[in-house]
Design an enzyme around this catalytic site. Structure first.
Site, PDB file in Angstrom:
ATOM      1  N   GLY A 176       0.804  -1.213   0.000  1.00  0.00           N
ATOM      2  CA  GLY A 176       0.000   0.000   0.000  1.00  0.00           C
ATOM      3  C   GLY A 176       0.840   1.268   0.000  1.00  0.00           C
ATOM      4  CB  THR A 177       3.808   2.285   1.957  1.00  0.00           C
ATOM      5  OG1 THR A 177       3.164   1.952   3.186  1.00  0.00           O
ATOM      6  CG2 THR A 177       4.653   3.532   2.143  1.00  0.00           C
TER       7      THR A 177
ATOM      8  CG  ASN B 261      -5.779   3.875   8.559  1.00  0.00           C
ATOM      9  OD1 ASN B 261      -6.077   4.822   7.828  1.00  0.00           O
ATOM     10  ND2 ASN B 261      -4.835   3.949   9.472  1.00  0.00           N
TER      11      ASN B 261
ATOM     12  CD  GLN C 136      -7.488  -0.794   6.846  1.00  0.00           C
ATOM     13  OE1 GLN C 136      -8.240  -1.720   7.146  1.00  0.00           O
ATOM     14  NE2 GLN C 136      -6.254  -0.719   7.321  1.00  0.00           N
TER      15      GLN C 136
ATOM     16  CB  SER D  76      -1.790  -3.424   0.919  1.00  0.00           C
ATOM     17  OG  SER D  76      -0.773  -4.086   1.623  1.00  0.00           O
TER      18      SER D  76
ATOM     19  CB  THR E 164      13.199  -9.801  -9.710  1.00  0.00           C
ATOM     20  OG1 THR E 164      14.444  -9.526 -10.359  1.00  0.00           O
ATOM     21  CG2 THR E 164      12.786 -11.242  -9.959  1.00  0.00           C
TER      22      THR E 164
ATOM     23  CB  CYS F 203       1.952   3.495  10.931  1.00  0.00           C
ATOM     24  SG  CYS F 203       1.442   2.311   9.704  1.00  0.00           S
TER      25      CYS F 203
HETATM   26  N1  PLP Z   1      -3.113   2.934   3.503  1.00  0.00           N
HETATM   27  C1  PLP Z   1      -3.918   2.508   4.478  1.00  0.00           C
HETATM   28  C2  PLP Z   1      -5.293   3.067   4.597  1.00  0.00           C
HETATM   29  C3  PLP Z   1      -3.469   1.561   5.411  1.00  0.00           C
HETATM   30  O1  PLP Z   1      -4.275   1.145   6.383  1.00  0.00           O
HETATM   31  C4  PLP Z   1      -2.146   1.055   5.262  1.00  0.00           C
HETATM   32  C5  PLP Z   1      -1.598   0.096   6.257  1.00  0.00           C
HETATM   33  O2  PLP Z   1      -1.819   0.211   7.447  1.00  0.00           O
HETATM   34  C6  PLP Z   1      -1.351   1.509   4.201  1.00  0.00           C
HETATM   35  C7  PLP Z   1      -1.869   2.450   3.335  1.00  0.00           C
HETATM   36  C8  PLP Z   1       0.029   1.002   3.991  1.00  0.00           C
HETATM   37  O3  PLP Z   1      -0.010  -0.299   3.409  1.00  0.00           O
HETATM   38  P1  PLP Z   1       1.251  -1.277   3.486  1.00  0.00           P
HETATM   39  O4  PLP Z   1       1.338  -1.752   4.885  1.00  0.00           O
HETATM   40  O5  PLP Z   1       0.917  -2.388   2.534  1.00  0.00           O
HETATM   41  O6  PLP Z   1       2.431  -0.500   3.043  1.00  0.00           O
END
Ligand code: PLP
Length: 386
Positions: A71-72, A151, A179, A199, A237, A325
């Site tokens: 996701g990030t 989230n 989410q 993700s 890769t 986080c």
């Molecule tokens: N965006 C949201 C809304 C999330 O809840 C999260 C993870 O907590 C992320 C992005 C980041 O995803 P990833 O952990 O796969 O990098």
């Protein structure tokens, strides 16, 4: 001791069927999907089949999928990729005050590097307003990024409605659906989005793999260079076991979704009803009904979320005080402040998120243990008066 995991929004366990599907791709099917020999072609087939599965799941075309590390990365790619591809056209980006840091931090980086960012406020339920979006758009706006579901508080945004506004103005629209994918139905056309992040570890797949949906014709500047994987949009890769696991996880979500939504919504609504009956002076955070089926978030006055979390942990119950986080930080959550909570109330928040293996008896256990925990912690608080 009984163990109850109620932190599915932080991450989900991998479904055993996903692990079984992935396993051959670590061993006899280990090839590099870019290699021309049979090993490579076998991996390439798994990669392209997975792309098709994901595309079908969100109503997209396979060539509109870019696999990423999660996701990030998908969020960073959408923001930075659009900003640098369209900087000659405009320098203005709109997002919301309650985005995940994977959006708000690249937005802050862009602000420091010559772009202008508007952070739309949300109302007390955590909703962005279409009127506010309309007012914020300028002729320099190149991107709007609003998350599908929050989230922390679970509120679902009116993405389709917001997307109509951006579409009418020819502005790219991205949504962070980390989410929601795997948990509620998603269709990129119905949502009117040009980009969407997801993700795998949030829907019973492996960690470290995700994707960005990029609508055909959307211009994005690549920032992972060094190979022509993903048609040059993301070098490195391919994580074939992870990508195959992501697709397998989506197949399982597709088959189980209606049943899971029904069951989790019932558990959620039971908690929303019973927690205030058992614990005085609590406040539900997030919209009462426009919220994720598996999310409950309460502020429990006069105590620290961290204290509740650690005391519940000793009883075998895993919850969260916000997103994984930020939960180690002492600053109150920006999301809870944005919905209008004062610092003290925001500090006392508890997020309970359910998932595939949550049982009714887990909720019974939480409802049995939480009220005495709160009572004990409140008894130590100088601010608390019954
Ligand atoms: N965006 C949201 C809304 C999330 O809840 C999260 C993870 O907590 C992320 C992005 C980041 O995803 P990833 O952990 O796969 O990098």
């Amino acid at each position: 001791m009984k163990k109850v995991y109620l932190d599915y929004a932080a991450t989900t366990p991998c479904d055993p069927e996903v692990v079984a599907a992935m396993t051959p791709y670590f061993f006899d099917k280990f090839g590099n999907a870019s290699s021309l020999h049979a090993y490579g072609q076998e991996a390439k087939k798994a990669l392209e089949d997975s792309r098709q599965t994901l595309a079908d799941f969100i109503g997209a075309q396979p060539e509109e999928i870019v696999f990423t590390s999660g996701g990030t990365e998908s969020d960073n790619y959408a923001l930075l990729g659009t900003a640098y591809a369209l900087q000659k056209k405009g320098d203005h980006i709109i997002t919301s005050a309650i985005e995940h840091h994977a959006i708000s931090e690249p937005a802050g980086f862009l602000e420091k590097n010559g772009f202008k960012v508007t952070y739309l406020p949300v109302n007390k339920d955590g909703l962005v307003s279409a009127e506010d979006l309309k007012k914020a758009v300028t002729d320099k706006t190149i991107l709007v990024s609003i998350m599908h579901a929050n989230n922390e508080i679970g509120t679902l945004q009116p993405i389709a409605e917001l997307g109509k506004i951006t579409r009418a103005k020819g502005i790219y629209f991205h949504t962070d659906a980390v989410q929601t994918v795997g948990h509620i139905p998603i269709n990129v056309d119905a949502l009117n989005v040009d980009m969407l992040s997801l993700s795998a570890h949030k829907f019973y797949g492996p960690k470290g793999v995700g994707a960005l949906y990029v609508r055909k014709g959307t211009r994005l500047q690549t920032f992972m260079r060094g190979g022509d994987q993903e048609k040059g949009r993301r070098a490195s890769t391919h994580n074939t076991p992870g990508i195959f696991g992501l697709a397998k996880a989506l197949e399982l979500c597709r088959d189980k979704m209606q049943e899971e939504i029904k069951f989790q919504t019932a558990l959620r609504d039971r908690l929303i009803k019973e927690i205030p009956l058992k614990i005085p002076q609590v406040r539900l955070n997030g919209h009462p009904s426009l919220r994720l089926p598996n999310n409950v978030n309460f502020s429990i006055k006069y105590i620290e979320g961290e204290s509740i979390l650690l005391t519940l942990d000793l009883l075998g119950i895993a919850c969260s005080t916000g997103s994984a986080c930020t939960s180690s930080s002492l600053e109150p959550s920006h999301v809870l402040l944005a919905i209008g909570l004062d610092h003290e109330t925001a500090h006392g928040s508890l997020r309970i998120t359910m998932g595939r293996w949550t049982k009714e008896s887990d909720i019974d256990y939480l409802l049995e243990k939480l009220p005495p925990v709160v009572e004990k912690l409140r008894a130590m608080s100088p601010l608390y008066e019954k």
